[in-house]
Write a protein that holds these residues in place. Structure first.
Motif, mmCIF file in Angstrom:
data_model
loop_
_atom_site.group_PDB
_atom_site.id
_atom_site.type_symbol
_atom_site.label_atom_id
_atom_site.label_comp_id
_atom_site.label_asym_id
_atom_site.label_seq_id
_atom_site.Cartn_x
_atom_site.Cartn_y
_atom_site.Cartn_z
ATOM 1 N N ASP A 1 -1.887 2.971 22.082
ATOM 2 C CA ASP A 1 -2.130 1.673 21.476
ATOM 3 C C ASP A 1 -2.949 1.815 20.201
ATOM 4 O O ASP A 1 -2.675 1.135 19.188
ATOM 5 C CB ASP A 1 -2.857 0.754 22.471
ATOM 6 N N GLN A 2 -3.946 2.677 20.249
ATOM 7 C CA GLN A 2 -4.732 2.889 19.039
ATOM 8 C C GLN A 2 -3.896 3.542 17.955
ATOM 9 O O GLN A 2 -4.087 3.273 16.760
ATOM 10 C CB GLN A 2 -5.956 3.775 19.362
ATOM 11 N N LEU A 3 -2.958 4.408 18.363
ATOM 12 C CA LEU A 3 -2.100 5.063 17.381
ATOM 13 C C LEU A 3 -1.181 4.039 16.698
ATOM 14 O O LEU A 3 -0.959 4.100 15.477
ATOM 15 C CB LEU A 3 -1.267 6.160 18.069
ATOM 16 N N GLU A 4 -0.655 3.092 17.484
ATOM 17 C CA GLU A 4 0.229 2.090 16.903
ATOM 18 C C GLU A 4 -0.531 1.050 16.096
ATOM 19 O O GLU A 4 -0.009 0.488 15.145
ATOM 20 C CB GLU A 4 1.004 1.380 18.034
ATOM 21 N N MET B 1 0.853 -1.193 0.000
ATOM 22 C CA MET B 1 0.000 0.000 0.000
ATOM 23 C C MET B 1 0.882 1.233 0.000
ATOM 24 O O MET B 1 1.808 1.358 0.784
ATOM 25 C CB MET B 1 -0.878 -0.014 1.264
ATOM 26 N N SER B 2 0.601 2.122 -0.916
ATOM 27 C CA SER B 2 1.455 3.303 -1.066
ATOM 28 C C SER B 2 1.072 4.332 -0.014
ATOM 29 O O SER B 2 -0.104 4.553 0.286
ATOM 30 C CB SER B 2 1.260 3.886 -2.468
ATOM 31 N N ASN B 3 2.195 4.892 0.577
ATOM 32 C CA ASN B 3 1.969 5.943 1.584
ATOM 33 C C ASN B 3 1.928 7.346 0.988
ATOM 34 O O ASN B 3 1.763 8.328 1.707
ATOM 35 C CB ASN B 3 3.076 5.885 2.641
ATOM 36 N N ALA B 4 2.148 7.442 -0.300
ATOM 37 C CA ALA B 4 2.145 8.781 -0.936
ATOM 38 C C ALA B 4 0.727 9.319 -0.987
ATOM 39 O O ALA B 4 -0.235 8.588 -1.192
ATOM 40 C CB ALA B 4 2.738 8.689 -2.335
ATOM 41 N N LEU B 5 0.674 10.586 -0.773
ATOM 42 C CA LEU B 5 -0.623 11.277 -0.811
ATOM 43 C C LEU B 5 -1.006 11.537 -2.239
ATOM 44 O O LEU B 5 -0.210 12.048 -3.037
ATOM 45 C CB LEU B 5 -0.556 12.601 -0.038
ATOM 46 N N GLY C 1 -2.979 1.870 7.542
ATOM 47 C CA GLY C 1 -3.001 2.802 6.415
ATOM 48 C C GLY C 1 -2.441 4.181 6.797
ATOM 49 O O GLY C 1 -2.365 4.585 7.957
ATOM 50 N N TYR C 2 -1.990 4.813 5.756
ATOM 51 C CA TYR C 2 -1.348 6.125 5.957
ATOM 52 C C TYR C 2 -2.363 7.182 6.403
ATOM 53 O O TYR C 2 -2.124 7.944 7.341
ATOM 54 C CB TYR C 2 -0.655 6.546 4.662
ATOM 55 N N GLU D 1 -5.272 6.775 7.826
ATOM 56 C CA GLU D 1 -5.803 6.496 9.151
ATOM 57 C C GLU D 1 -4.815 6.898 10.238
ATOM 58 O O GLU D 1 -5.192 7.435 11.276
ATOM 59 C CB GLU D 1 -6.151 5.015 9.257
ATOM 60 N N ARG D 2 -3.519 6.609 9.962
ATOM 61 C CA ARG D 2 -2.510 6.969 10.953
ATOM 62 C C ARG D 2 -2.417 8.498 11.091
ATOM 63 O O ARG D 2 -2.248 9.022 12.200
ATOM 64 C CB ARG D 2 -1.169 6.369 10.554
ATOM 65 N N ILE D 3 -2.503 9.233 9.974
ATOM 66 C CA ILE D 3 -2.447 10.711 10.066
ATOM 67 C C ILE D 3 -3.634 11.239 10.887
ATOM 68 O O ILE D 3 -3.500 12.128 11.723
ATOM 69 C CB ILE D 3 -2.442 11.324 8.653
ATOM 70 N N GLY D 4 -4.800 10.633 10.648
ATOM 71 C CA GLY D 4 -5.959 11.068 11.433
ATOM 72 C C GLY D 4 -5.793 10.743 12.893
ATOM 73 O O GLY D 4 -6.180 11.551 13.757
#
Length: 553
Positions: A517-520, A1-5, A524-525, A527-530
């Motif tokens: 824990d939820q952050l780790e 899965m690509s992390n590029a925006l 997906g990119y 979801e992690r940014i959010g």
């Protein structure tokens, strides 16, 4: 899965629609935070504008068409008097507030402004060409009236004058010709009056300025409607002079009483009235007397002498003349008393009287006598007082009443001051009573709704009420709604898929705070940014420490 925006290209319709653009601008957080303050400032500005609009008084035109010199003088006078004025750039009219209009007119009239008002013979300069003879005659008459009014206003006691000339049309028939007449209305200065000589001067001035006008055809009236021109003929019988003389006599006695009683009773503690019955009839009597013993004025006659020793008188004189003829023989007659008629014999001698002349036989004389004549003229000048009535009212003291002795002393003083004469049946009355309250006779104050300040207070109060209603009903509910919306901003629910109703950065409903824990455990990119954003928003201190540790490492 690509992390590029992946950049999202905005659709062209978003910029083409103004509503979408406005929604996009308003959706920005900075705009949302500053929107309540902007709305509040806008409403305050609108309230201030409404206040300024309502607080500005209604303007009323004071003068139009004034020259620049008079306009500057009028503006300066109004500013000095504390009256705001405005000059219209389009029409050049000078306007003031409606409530200041009357005060501005009185202020300018007291200073004689404006000074360059058109009038007099300047009206003829504005006369257009081709006017009719009637219009030209009316303009000429108006110019004469204005010039005469200006000449009369030069008198110190006259504040304003108006002259009306009645100029009849000339007629070829002598019996139809009428003399011109004039009417003058004078507004005198406060406390000033015109003497009879000044009134006569105005009459002669007006009559001399109009051809064919007689002084009797000029009428002068003051601002109170009093007729100043008085006829001196037999039409009024001299009643004006009689009344004026009587008033002066009464004022003289009244002044004497005021000067006498003021030091004793004080000003305002008494009042006096004088009624003088003055004899204004002029009396003239003539008397003639004659002396019984007359004075001899002229005597004519002759007498005949007796012959000496019975001898005839020898003729003498020029020969051949009648004088040489001897007189006839004399005859003895009985002498009679002389009566002054010719042919009267000599009176006989009386006993004890002078002896008769021995040489005089008869005499005849005619004598004329002048009788003594005495002419006496008595003239009584008018002005004597036939009867005098004086009434004096005293104010009772605050405590007690005046005694009979005190009133009697004041009565004696009044009689001495006015020259009381019982033979003339003069009457002097002095009484002491309580005076009415001075405030009782004053006019009542106007009602509260008739005061001049009420419209101003109502206008200002309306403006303040409108501003308060805008703040209470407009600004306050809007600010509360925006602050409540900020407080109810949704948080991101971790673990929910992107785009679901429970997730999303702006529109989802947060199920709780974001933990490490939820952050780790985020996938997906995006979801992690959010999750990072939610953790940073919920734990700003721990996020700052984490950033610091990252920088140190």
């Amino acid at each position: 899965m690509s992390n590029a925006l992946t950049p999202i290209n905005p659709s062209p319709e978003r910029f083409a629609n103004p509503l979408l653009q406005m929604k996009g601008v308003l959706a920005q957080p900075a705009v949302r935070r500053s929107l309540p303050m902007a709305l509040m400032i806008g409403l305050i500005a609108a309230a201030a504008l409404a206040w300024m609009t309502l607080s500005t008084p209604t303007q009323k035109t004071l003068f139009t068409g004034l020259p620049d010199s008079d306009k500057a003088a009028v503006t300066a006078a109004l500013t000095q008097g504390g009256i705001k004025s405005h000059v219209d750039d389009g029409t050049g009219a000078l306007t003031v507030g409606e409530e200041d209009f009357s005060r501005a007119r009185m202020l300018l009239a007291g200073q004689g402004l404006p000074k360059a008002a058109p009038g007099g013979y300047a009206i003829l300069d504005q006369l257009p060409m081709g006017v009719s003879r009637a219009v030209e005659g009316e303009r000429l008459r108006q110019a004469r009236e204005t010039e005469l009014a200006k000449s009369i206003e030069d008198i110190d006691a006259v504040a304003q004058a108006r002259v009306h000339l009645a100029m009849p049309e000339a007629s070829v028939f002598v019996r139809d010709n009428a003399n011109p007449s004039a009417s003058v209305v004078l507004k005198l200065q406060g406390g000033r009056s015109l003497s009879d000589s000044q009134v006569s001067s105005i009459v002669n001035l007006v009559a001399s300025s109009v051809p064919g006008m007689k002084p009797d055809d000029v009428t002068i009236v003051d601002q109170l409607g009093a007729l100043l021109t008085k006829s001196g003929g037999a039409g009024d019988g001299g009643n004006g002079q009689r009344i004026d003389f009587q008033r002066r006599v009464e004022d003289k006695y009244r002044t004497q009483l005021i000067q006498l009683l003021t030091p004793l009773l004080g000003a305002g503690n008494f009042t006096t009235e004088v009624q003088a019955d003055v004899n204004l009839d002029e009396t003239q009597a003539t008397r003639e007397s004659y002396d019984k013993a007359g004075v001899l004025r002229a005597e004519t006659g002759n007498w005949v002498g007796n012959q000496k020793d019975g001898a005839a008188t020898a003729p003498g004189g020029i020969p051949g003349a009648l004088s040489n003829t001897p007189p006839p023989a004399s005859q003895l007659t009985t002498p009679q008393a002389a009566t002054g008629n010719p042919g009267t014999p000599t009176p006989a001698p009386t006993a004890g009287g002078p002896a008769p002349d021995a040489q005089k036989q008869t005499d005849a004389f005619q004598r004329a006598y002048d009788l003594g004549k005495e002419v006496s003229v008595t003239r009584a000048a008018p002005g004597s007082v036939k009867r005098l009535s004086v009434a004096v009212l005293l104010r009772d003291p605050e405590k007690g009443r005046r005694t009979t002795m005190e009133i009697g002393q004041i009565t004696d003083l009044v009689k001495s001051a006015v020259g009381f004469d019982a033979q003339r049946q003069d009457q002097v009355t002095v009484i002491s009573k309580k005076f009415a309250d001075a405030d009782a006779g004053t006019t009542s104050k106007p009602a509260w709704y008739d005061n001049a300040w009420l419209p101003i207070v109502a206008r200002d109060g309306t403006a303040i009420l409108i501003a308060l209603l805008v703040l209470i009903l407009g600004v306050r509910p809007l600010s509360k709604a925006l602050m409540k919306k900020r407080e109810d901003t949704p948080r991101i629910a971790l673990g929910a898929p992107m785009g679901s109703p429970a997730a999303g950065m702006e529109g989802g409903i947060a199920s709780g705070p974001v933990s490490l824990d939820q952050l780790e455990g985020s996938r997906g990119y995006d979801e992690r940014i959010g999750a990072v954003r939610g953790f940073t928003r919920d734990n700003p201190t721990r996020a700052a420490l984490a950033v610091r540790d990252m920088i140190k490492s």
